[in-house]
Design a protein around this motif. Sequence first.
Motif, mmCIF file in Angstrom:
data_model
loop_
_atom_site.group_PDB
_atom_site.id
_atom_site.type_symbol
_atom_site.label_atom_id
_atom_site.label_comp_id
_atom_site.label_asym_id
_atom_site.label_seq_id
_atom_site.Cartn_x
_atom_site.Cartn_y
_atom_site.Cartn_z
ATOM 1 N N GLY A 20 0.791 -1.201 0.035
ATOM 2 C CA GLY A 20 -0.139 0.270 0.061
ATOM 3 C C GLY A 20 0.727 1.354 -0.157
ATOM 4 O O GLY A 20 0.532 2.298 -0.756
ATOM 5 N N LEU A 21 2.194 1.316 0.809
ATOM 6 C CA LEU A 21 2.742 2.396 0.801
ATOM 7 C C LEU A 21 3.657 2.484 -0.590
ATOM 8 O O LEU A 21 3.769 3.681 -0.924
ATOM 9 C CB LEU A 21 3.715 2.443 1.938
ATOM 10 N N LEU A 22 4.156 1.630 -1.208
ATOM 11 C CA LEU A 22 4.457 1.463 -2.360
ATOM 12 C C LEU A 22 3.660 2.069 -3.488
ATOM 13 O O LEU A 22 4.073 2.899 -4.337
ATOM 14 C CB LEU A 22 5.196 0.070 -2.718
ATOM 15 N N GLN A 23 2.599 1.598 -3.583
ATOM 16 C CA GLN A 23 1.479 2.178 -4.371
ATOM 17 C C GLN A 23 1.330 3.656 -4.326
ATOM 18 O O GLN A 23 1.198 4.330 -5.164
ATOM 19 C CB GLN A 23 0.158 1.136 -4.448
ATOM 20 N N GLY A 24 1.262 4.101 -3.022
ATOM 21 C CA GLY A 24 1.024 5.592 -2.719
ATOM 22 C C GLY A 24 2.179 6.032 -3.098
ATOM 23 O O GLY A 24 1.885 7.707 -3.518
ATOM 24 N N LYS A 25 3.274 5.641 -3.524
ATOM 25 C CA LYS A 25 4.455 6.361 -4.161
ATOM 26 C C LYS A 25 4.396 6.810 -5.489
ATOM 27 O O LYS A 25 4.981 7.225 -6.191
ATOM 28 C CB LYS A 25 5.906 5.716 -3.944
ATOM 29 N N GLY A 26 3.513 5.998 -6.063
ATOM 30 C CA GLY A 26 3.339 5.932 -7.745
ATOM 31 C C GLY A 26 3.854 4.930 -8.292
ATOM 32 O O GLY A 26 4.543 4.179 -7.806
ATOM 33 N N PRO A 27 3.464 4.826 -9.677
ATOM 34 C CA PRO A 27 3.471 3.617 -10.678
ATOM 35 C C PRO A 27 5.229 3.314 -10.781
ATOM 36 O O PRO A 27 5.655 2.412 -11.243
ATOM 37 C CB PRO A 27 2.919 3.748 -11.851
#
Length: 209
Positions: A117-124
């Motif tokens: 979830g945190l990684l996806q929040g950083k963008g693609p």
Amino acid sequence: MMRKLGGGKLVIATHNAGKLKEISALLAPFGLGCISAGSLGLPEPPETGKTFVANALIKARAAAAASGLPALADDSGLSVAALDGRPGVYTADWAERQWFEGEPGRDWYMAMGKVEGLLQGKGPNASRDAWFSCVLAIAWPDGEYAVYEGRVDGTLTWPPRGEMGFGYDPVFVPQDSELTFAEIAPEEKHAISHRADAFAKLVADQFSA
């Protein structure tokens, strides 16, 4: 000359029977009889360190002081580049359920989901580079100690894959592999893991001629 482990007893600073078995097997060829801190009734010290080295030393020193024997402790975890090295020393804590998340205990799928979830929040375009670290610390009752650090690099994938690992293994793909740690046979994983790296350094230092 750095101090060497001789034969005799070595306390493994753990209350986990599986970890005791694994470490005992690795050290058996060197004439060490391994006993756990749990079997000696030693308390688990609070892991208040901010690094893997600090936490491993806390556990090893506490076991050595309480038992009067040399002690070995490990501390390990997952670090994610795009998350500034988190969860790091809090790897296990991220799997702890809060009061509103069900019965007490560790939920590793939830922990993997937090990381994703945190990684996806950083963008693609966020880096998915990650690494597992393992620190092994030996402490003697007189205060002398030695530390060995191991690491394995890789990338994170989603969704989780594989049934053979534990912790974050189902989302970690080591370098030069297309399989997650949870898809790799245990004996193959143990040959390339962060713990194997740390143990190789310990053996080379402690038991070489």
